[in-house]
Design a protein around this motif. Structure first.
Motif, PDB file in Angstrom:
ATOM      1  N   ARG A 113     -57.060 -27.209 103.887  1.00  0.00           N
ATOM      2  CA  ARG A 113     -55.651 -27.469 103.574  1.00  0.00           C
ATOM      3  C   ARG A 113     -54.729 -26.420 104.188  1.00  0.00           C
ATOM      4  O   ARG A 113     -53.696 -26.747 104.745  1.00  0.00           O
ATOM      5  CB  ARG A 113     -55.449 -27.538 102.049  1.00  0.00           C
ATOM      6  CG  ARG A 113     -56.136 -28.740 101.425  1.00  0.00           C
ATOM      7  CD  ARG A 113     -55.789 -28.882  99.954  1.00  0.00           C
ATOM      8  NE  ARG A 113     -54.413 -29.307  99.761  1.00  0.00           N
ATOM      9  CZ  ARG A 113     -53.778 -29.253  98.603  1.00  0.00           C
ATOM     10  NH1 ARG A 113     -54.391 -28.769  97.540  1.00  0.00           N
ATOM     11  NH2 ARG A 113     -52.537 -29.670  98.492  1.00  0.00           N
ATOM     12  N   LEU A 118     -54.855 -26.740 108.227  1.00  0.00           N
ATOM     13  CA  LEU A 118     -54.142 -27.891 108.785  1.00  0.00           C
ATOM     14  C   LEU A 118     -52.706 -27.991 108.268  1.00  0.00           C
ATOM     15  O   LEU A 118     -51.841 -28.518 108.956  1.00  0.00           O
ATOM     16  CB  LEU A 118     -54.906 -29.185 108.454  1.00  0.00           C
ATOM     17  CG  LEU A 118     -56.316 -29.258 109.049  1.00  0.00           C
ATOM     18  CD1 LEU A 118     -57.052 -30.492 108.559  1.00  0.00           C
ATOM     19  CD2 LEU A 118     -56.253 -29.263 110.575  1.00  0.00           C
ATOM     20  N   GLY A 119     -52.466 -27.484 107.072  1.00  0.00           N
ATOM     21  CA  GLY A 119     -51.119 -27.579 106.489  1.00  0.00           C
ATOM     22  C   GLY A 119     -50.172 -26.499 106.968  1.00  0.00           C
ATOM     23  O   GLY A 119     -48.965 -26.724 107.090  1.00  0.00           O
ATOM     24  N   TRP A 174     -49.630 -30.279 109.384  1.00  0.00           N
ATOM     25  CA  TRP A 174     -49.671 -31.570 108.690  1.00  0.00           C
ATOM     26  C   TRP A 174     -49.129 -31.342 107.276  1.00  0.00           C
ATOM     27  O   TRP A 174     -49.839 -30.833 106.408  1.00  0.00           O
ATOM     28  CB  TRP A 174     -51.105 -32.080 108.588  1.00  0.00           C
ATOM     29  CG  TRP A 174     -51.855 -32.222 109.872  1.00  0.00           C
ATOM     30  CD1 TRP A 174     -51.452 -31.870 111.131  1.00  0.00           C
ATOM     31  CD2 TRP A 174     -53.179 -32.744 110.020  1.00  0.00           C
ATOM     32  NE1 TRP A 174     -52.432 -32.127 112.038  1.00  0.00           N
ATOM     33  CE2 TRP A 174     -53.513 -32.679 111.394  1.00  0.00           C
ATOM     34  CE3 TRP A 174     -54.120 -33.261 109.136  1.00  0.00           C
ATOM     35  CZ2 TRP A 174     -54.735 -33.098 111.889  1.00  0.00           C
ATOM     36  CZ3 TRP A 174     -55.338 -33.690 109.629  1.00  0.00           C
ATOM     37  CH2 TRP A 174     -55.635 -33.617 110.997  1.00  0.00           C
ATOM     38  N   THR A 175     -47.879 -31.752 107.060  1.00  0.00           N
ATOM     39  CA  THR A 175     -47.247 -31.508 105.755  1.00  0.00           C
ATOM     40  C   THR A 175     -48.072 -32.099 104.609  1.00  0.00           C
ATOM     41  O   THR A 175     -48.169 -31.517 103.537  1.00  0.00           O
ATOM     42  CB  THR A 175     -45.824 -32.111 105.739  1.00  0.00           C
ATOM     43  OG1 THR A 175     -45.119 -31.567 106.849  1.00  0.00           O
ATOM     44  CG2 THR A 175     -45.080 -31.760 104.467  1.00  0.00           C
ATOM     45  N   MET A 215     -51.082 -32.056 104.117  1.00  0.00           N
ATOM     46  CA  MET A 215     -52.191 -31.207 103.685  1.00  0.00           C
ATOM     47  C   MET A 215     -51.780 -30.180 102.628  1.00  0.00           C
ATOM     48  O   MET A 215     -52.632 -29.649 101.906  1.00  0.00           O
ATOM     49  CB  MET A 215     -52.825 -30.476 104.879  1.00  0.00           C
ATOM     50  CG  MET A 215     -53.536 -31.392 105.852  1.00  0.00           C
ATOM     51  SD  MET A 215     -54.769 -32.474 105.086  1.00  0.00           S
ATOM     52  CE  MET A 215     -56.087 -31.335 104.788  1.00  0.00           C
ATOM     53  N   SER A 261     -53.431 -34.805  99.577  1.00  0.00           N
ATOM     54  CA  SER A 261     -54.482 -34.430 100.544  1.00  0.00           C
ATOM     55  C   SER A 261     -55.706 -33.879  99.812  1.00  0.00           C
ATOM     56  O   SER A 261     -56.848 -34.054 100.255  1.00  0.00           O
ATOM     57  CB  SER A 261     -53.959 -33.379 101.520  1.00  0.00           C
ATOM     58  OG  SER A 261     -53.794 -32.143 100.860  1.00  0.00           O
TER      59      SER A 261
END
Lengths: 198, 204
Positions: free
Chosen positions: B154, B157-158, B175-176, B178, B183
């Protein structure tokens, strides 16, 4: 005489609760002064940080004055320049975020224009609303409050800034409303002090 | 299948870390798994808190099991868990204020973590204090392991970071989704599926 079972159970529960309360009291006695010291240090650092952005050398934060009759503001601190001239006010504000109350420090010119702000204690979501603790988060509010209103909804922001608050809109609205209330309050305070000197 | 619980330290460790992991086998402690795993640092501190609270709660419940009246044992277990959580909260506020600030309300919510009450009721209530402490600690470690795996995905990627250090290249678009709770649902589902598939014993 036979002691009723209810009394025995109640007595055991009372004993366990008493021991727990005593130990917690001892832990609290050790940690409470440190927690208070941490809070005071954070407040002093916050006040110095927001006053430091006044753009005036030797800016000084005066004594705290409690504010009555305002749901958003708790305390006001006057800011004076090196020659003692009034530069504005720092307000200790309370906004409502996603995780409940958020404490803010906001510095305004006497016109109500916000020139610095900092998020203090809050319970916002880590990774989302907590982004409001970053100094650059307040850039979207700085400079507003006098000629232009302080943004309080996503539609008040340019697209680039609106994207940045995605996922934490409630935090943004809470911060914006508290800062806008503070701006109004500073104009009232300034009006009162001018009235008092006339 | 025998109902007798193997209380050898190695067996407890293996059981709690893998074959009866509280997250992907017992599906306990899911709320906090969804809430705190978007940052590795917060996950590490939170799960360390859960591990300590589980260990010491189990130890205390085991020590007091003969004193605690059976009919009110769950009230007392909740009191014991709350007692340790308050201590963790106060210590964090006093000595690790930044971490306490970052964790926000999640420290207090350790009280509601089903793993702690589960181990107190299922294990500590019927076993000795040392082995109960070990069971609590290893259950916490099993929980910690799964949550750290989720937090790695998380945060990476977030935010493009791990423990706050930039890992992904500047061109990476975070990636919001995440950093948001949904997620964690997907990741948790994948972990449960992967864990159960590897064990091969149960349908995923």
């Amino acid at each position: 005489m036979k002691i009723p079972r209810l009394v025995i159970v109640g007595g055991k529960l009372a004993l366990i609760c008493t021991v727990a309360a005593v130990v917690l009291g001892l832990v609290n006695a050790v940690t409470a002064p440190v927690i208070v010291e941490n809070r005071e240090r954070a407040l002093a650092e916050g006040l110095a940080a927001v006053a430091g952005k006044a753009g005036v050398s030797g800016a000084h934060v005066g004594e705290a004055s409690p504010i009555a009759d305002s749901p958003a503001a708790q305390t006001a601190y006057p800011i004076t320049g090196g020659n003692g001239e009034g530069i504005g006010f720092i307000l200790q504000l309370i906004g409502t975020g996603y995780g409940g109350d958020m404490q803010l420090l906001a510095a305004y010119h006497p016109t109500g224009e916000l020139f610095s702000a900092q998020m203090m204690e809050n319970q916002e979501t880590p990774g989302l609303g907590k982004k409001a603790e970053a100094p650059e988060y307040m850039d979207m509010f700085i400079g507003s409050g006098a000629e232009s209103p302080i943004p309080t909804s996503m539609s008040d922001l340019p697209a680039s800034q609106a994207d940045a608050i995605t996922g934490a809109t409630i935090t943004f609205i809470g911060v914006g409303r508290a800062l806008a209330d503070g701006s109004e309050l500073v104009r009232e305070l300034e009006g009162l002090s001018e009235g008092g000197t006339q | 299948m025998s109902d007798v619980v193997d209380i050898r330290p190695g067996a407890i460790l293996k059981n709690n870390l893998w074959s009866n992991n509280p997250i992907f086998m017992q599906i306990l402690g899911i709320c906090s798994a969804l809430a705190v795993t978007n940052l590795l640092t917060n996950t590490a501190i939170m799960t360390l808190g859960v591990t300590l609270v589980t260990g010491f709660s189990s130890l205390t419940v085991s020590l007091l099991k003969k004193l605690i009246p059976r009919k009110v044992r769950m009230i007392v277990q909740t009191l014991i868990i709350a007692f340790y959580v308050i201590i963790v909260d106060l210590v964090l506020k006093a000595f690790l204020p930044e971490i306490s600030k970052n964790l926000g309300p999640y420290v207090g919510l350790i009280i509601t973590n089903c793993i702690i009450m589960g181990r107190a009721e299922a294990f500590a209530q019927s076993n000795g204090p040392i082995v109960s402490f070990w069971d609590g600690i290893t259950s916490g470690l099993g929980y910690m392991g799964v949550l750290l795996v989720m937090a790695v995905f998380r945060e990476l990627l977030g935010f493009g970071t791990l423990f706050g250090y930039q890992i992904m290249p500047a061109a990476f678009v975070p990636w919001t989704i995440m950093v948001m709770p949904p997620s964690a649902f997907f990741l948790l589902g994948l972990i449960i599926w992967a864990g159960k598939t590897m064990m091969g014993g149960e349908k995923a």
